[in-house]
Design a protein around this motif. Structure first.
Motif, short mmCIF file in Angstrom:
data_model
loop_
_atom_site.label_atom_id
_atom_site.label_comp_id
_atom_site.label_asym_id
_atom_site.label_seq_id
_atom_site.Cartn_x
_atom_site.Cartn_y
_atom_site.Cartn_z
N GLN A 1 30.20 42.67 31.57
CA GLN A 1 29.54 42.92 32.75
C GLN A 1 30.32 42.75 34.07
N TYR A 2 31.23 41.85 34.03
CA TYR A 2 31.84 41.23 35.18
C TYR A 2 33.40 41.24 34.84
N GLN A 3 34.07 41.92 33.85
CA GLN A 3 35.51 41.85 33.53
C GLN A 3 36.19 42.26 34.64
N ASP A 4 35.77 43.41 35.53
CA ASP A 4 36.55 43.89 36.59
C ASP A 4 36.72 42.75 37.77
N LYS A 5 36.17 41.63 37.81
CA LYS A 5 35.98 40.78 38.67
C LYS A 5 36.59 39.32 38.03
N LEU A 6 37.32 39.55 36.74
CA LEU A 6 37.84 38.42 36.01
C LEU A 6 39.15 38.49 35.75
N PRO A 7 40.22 37.46 35.83
CA PRO A 7 41.51 37.76 35.27
C PRO A 7 41.58 37.54 33.94
N PRO A 8 42.43 37.96 33.16
CA PRO A 8 42.61 37.99 31.56
C PRO A 8 42.28 36.66 31.19
N GLY A 9 42.90 35.55 31.72
CA GLY A 9 42.61 33.86 31.19
C GLY A 9 41.27 33.83 31.34
N GLN A 10 40.57 33.89 32.18
CA GLN A 10 39.21 33.74 32.22
C GLN A 10 38.49 34.47 31.16
N ILE A 11 38.65 35.76 30.94
CA ILE A 11 37.87 36.37 29.79
C ILE A 11 38.35 36.10 28.61
N GLU A 12 39.54 35.44 28.45
CA GLU A 12 40.08 34.76 27.14
C GLU A 12 39.23 33.45 26.93
N MET A 13 39.05 32.67 27.96
CA MET A 13 38.57 31.25 28.01
C MET A 13 36.87 31.45 27.49
N LEU A 14 36.13 32.43 28.02
CA LEU A 14 34.83 32.57 27.95
C LEU A 14 34.53 33.23 26.37
N LYS A 15 35.69 34.09 25.92
CA LYS A 15 35.68 34.80 24.23
C LYS A 15 35.93 33.61 23.29
N ARG A 16 36.90 32.68 23.93
CA ARG A 16 37.02 31.60 22.73
C ARG A 16 36.40 30.23 22.77
N MET A 17 35.67 29.99 23.74
CA MET A 17 34.86 28.85 23.92
C MET A 17 33.23 28.95 24.15
N PRO A 18 32.57 28.96 23.04
CA PRO A 18 31.12 29.21 23.35
C PRO A 18 30.18 28.37 24.45
N THR A 19 31.00 27.49 24.79
CA THR A 19 30.29 26.66 25.72
C THR A 19 30.74 26.63 27.12
N TYR A 20 31.80 27.49 27.27
CA TYR A 20 32.66 27.72 28.68
C TYR A 20 31.81 28.74 29.33
N LYS A 21 31.53 28.66 30.64
CA LYS A 21 30.63 29.50 31.48
C LYS A 21 31.07 29.61 32.87
N MET A 22 30.98 30.44 33.63
CA MET A 22 31.42 30.34 35.31
C MET A 22 30.00 30.40 35.88
N VAL A 23 29.48 29.37 36.64
CA VAL A 23 28.30 29.70 37.44
C VAL A 23 28.79 29.96 38.99
N VAL A 24 28.32 31.14 39.17
CA VAL A 24 28.57 31.88 40.53
C VAL A 24 27.48 31.55 41.69
N TYR A 25 28.10 31.19 42.73
CA TYR A 25 27.02 30.75 44.02
C TYR A 25 27.42 31.87 45.14
N PRO A 26 26.57 31.79 46.12
CA PRO A 26 27.25 32.60 47.22
C PRO A 26 28.50 32.29 47.83
N SER A 27 29.02 33.41 48.40
CA SER A 27 30.28 33.07 48.99
C SER A 27 30.35 32.67 50.51
N HIS A 28 30.98 31.64 50.89
CA HIS A 28 31.50 31.09 51.98
C HIS A 28 32.91 30.94 52.46
N ARG A 29 33.05 31.84 53.57
CA ARG A 29 34.71 31.75 53.78
C ARG A 29 34.85 30.68 54.84
N THR A 30 35.02 29.46 54.07
CA THR A 30 35.33 28.22 54.74
C THR A 30 36.88 27.90 55.20
#
Length: 449
Positions: free
Chosen positions: A93-122
């Motif tokens: 659902q989000y692969q167009d917003k992810l680099p290949p490395g993150q996609i591979e991490m998510l596929k390889r590691m069942p406990t790996y996740k990315m928790v997404v929050y509101p964006s702040h341009r700090t």
């Protein structure tokens, strides 16, 4: 992929596989964009179409009121709630917003996740940095072959509207890191079972533009010493990073407490093993990328919206310890914050006839700060090998973006390394004043002892 401003489309249309060489400096019409539709560092000031990326309104330039005064950098967004979590189950659902490395991490590691929050341009820099950027953008140029900078004295973003991959990566190499800093940090090379022996370090960095009596052709000065474990305590590294590396390559020295000798160290570069990293990184992996770019061809792929580590204040919380961060297989992803931001994508490919253990790297640079957010690293067969994340945060008291830590995953060795974690150490000291004598070999010897 989001819409690009007209100036970006024009520039990208004319790009070749940019390996270096001279490009025309910015003209007066282009410079007028800075501070208007573009931020002073060259980012698009407007938010994106659906509002998920907000408008840049100056960034986080001061310490927010009401934060814990006993914390060096308390989290100004602690009340934010997650928007969603990316896992192996919904990665498509989000692969167009992810680099290949993150996609591979998510596929390889069942406990790996990315928790997404509101964006702040700090991201925010001092006004004098914005003034320097605009003043020098019209004349800044790459040195021969792109292996350095010319006509740059004070600017921390020499190419706010990059026209090549090399210009974009030099924005990272030259980025503002305060006038200088002292950092107390730890590196954790992590075994497959989660065990680790931390390496403790003290680092001093002085930006040459602010170092008293700095020599010509210097970008920055750097000195570090290891204080633990006992097998590494007392070792030290000294670097004088040059601005035009065609004219003068990097100068490097090491100190070995066993021999009590300072030695020239030209090997501290390129793909030599990173000191203290247990074979999990190269010398030029440090800080995401450092040193001369001359062994690679560089291509500016373009700009896109991506989920990247951002505003990671929880990682520097005074109550978070190493065992809270380091877990078997990967970092504790409950502590890592991701946000949607625009990034510049830069691809580097090993030149024919040049040697490096990496065949290709793809860099993702935050458009607001030029801070590296993510790197995908490929071996000589062009197979994904290592994945690096830089957990950025705005050091609001110092008006600069830095990192809470970095992490590099080795997909082949099934190990990883957390680097420069500052949470369990003394607070960083930004805008330290240095004289060039602080970065002499005599000073290095005294420092190590």
């Amino acid at each position: 992929m989001h819409r690009k401003p007209l100036w970006s489309l024009t520039l990208l249309a004319g790009l070749a596989a940019a390996s270096g060489g001279a490009f025309a400096a910015l003209n007066a019409q282009e410079l007028e964009h800075l501070g208007k539709d573009l931020t002073p560092t060259g980012a698009e000031k407007a938010g994106n179409k659906d509002g998920a990326i907000p408008k840049w309104e100056g960034g986080l330039a001061t310490r927010p009121a009401g934060l814990d005064a006993t914390a060096a950098y308390a989290d100004p967004f602690a009340a934010d709630k997650p928007l969603f979590t990316v896992t192996a189950a919904n990665v498509a659902q989000y692969q167009d917003k992810l680099p290949p490395g993150q996609i591979e991490m998510l596929k390889r590691m069942p406990t790996y996740k990315m928790v997404v929050y509101p964006s702040h341009r700090t991201a925010a820099l001092p006004q004098h940095e914005y003034d320097n950027i605009k003043a020098e953008a019209a004349k800044a140029a790459l040195a021969e072959g792109g292996n350095g900078l010319r006509n740059v004295k004070n600017s921390s973003v020499p190419f706010p509207m990059p026209k090549s991959g090399l210009e974009a990566i030099w924005n990272y190499l030259a980025r503002y890191r305060g006038e200088g800093f002292v950092r107390y940090s730890k590196i954790f090379p992590v075994q497959t079972n989660g065990n680790f022996t931390p390496v403790s370090r003290i680092e001093y960095l002085g930006s040459a533009a602010y170092v008293k009596n700095a020599e010509p052709n210097r970008l920055f000065y750097y000195l570090r010493g290891d204080t633990a474990p006992s097998s590494q305590a007392g070792t030290a590294l000294l670097l004088h990073e040059t601005m035009d590396q065609v004219k003068e390559p990097r100068l490097a020295w090491t100190y070995n407490p066993g021999s009590r000798r300072v030695m020239r160290a030209p090997e501290i570069s390129y793909d030599s093993p990173g000191p203290g990293e247990d074979g999990l990184g190269t010398a030029d992996d440090y800080d995401g990328f450092n040193g001369a770019p001359d062994r690679f061809d560089w291509k500016l792929v373009g700009k896109k919206e991506m989920l990247i580590p951002y505003n990671n204040y929880r990682l520097v919380d005074k109550n978070v310890q190493a065992n809270d961060v380091v877990r078997p297989g990967h970092m504790n992803q409950d502590l890592v914050r991701y946000e949607l931001h625009r990034v510049w994508v830069v691809e580097s490919t090993l030149k024919e006839g040049k040697r490096h253990i990496y065949g290709k790297r793809v860099f993702y640079l935050d458009e607001d700060s030029w801070q590296l957010a993510h790197v995908d690293i490929y071996d000589g067969r062009k197979e994904l090998w290592r994945v690096r994340e830089m957990h950025a945060m705005q050091f609001y008291d110092a008006q600069t973006i830095g990192v809470a830590c970095g992490v590099q995953y080795d997909l082949q060795a099934r190990r990883y390394m957390v680097s420069n974690l500052i949470n369990a150490s003394k607070p960083m000291k930004y805008n330290e004043k240095f004289d060039v004598a602080a970065f002499s070999t005599d000073a290095m010897r005294r420092f190590a002892n």
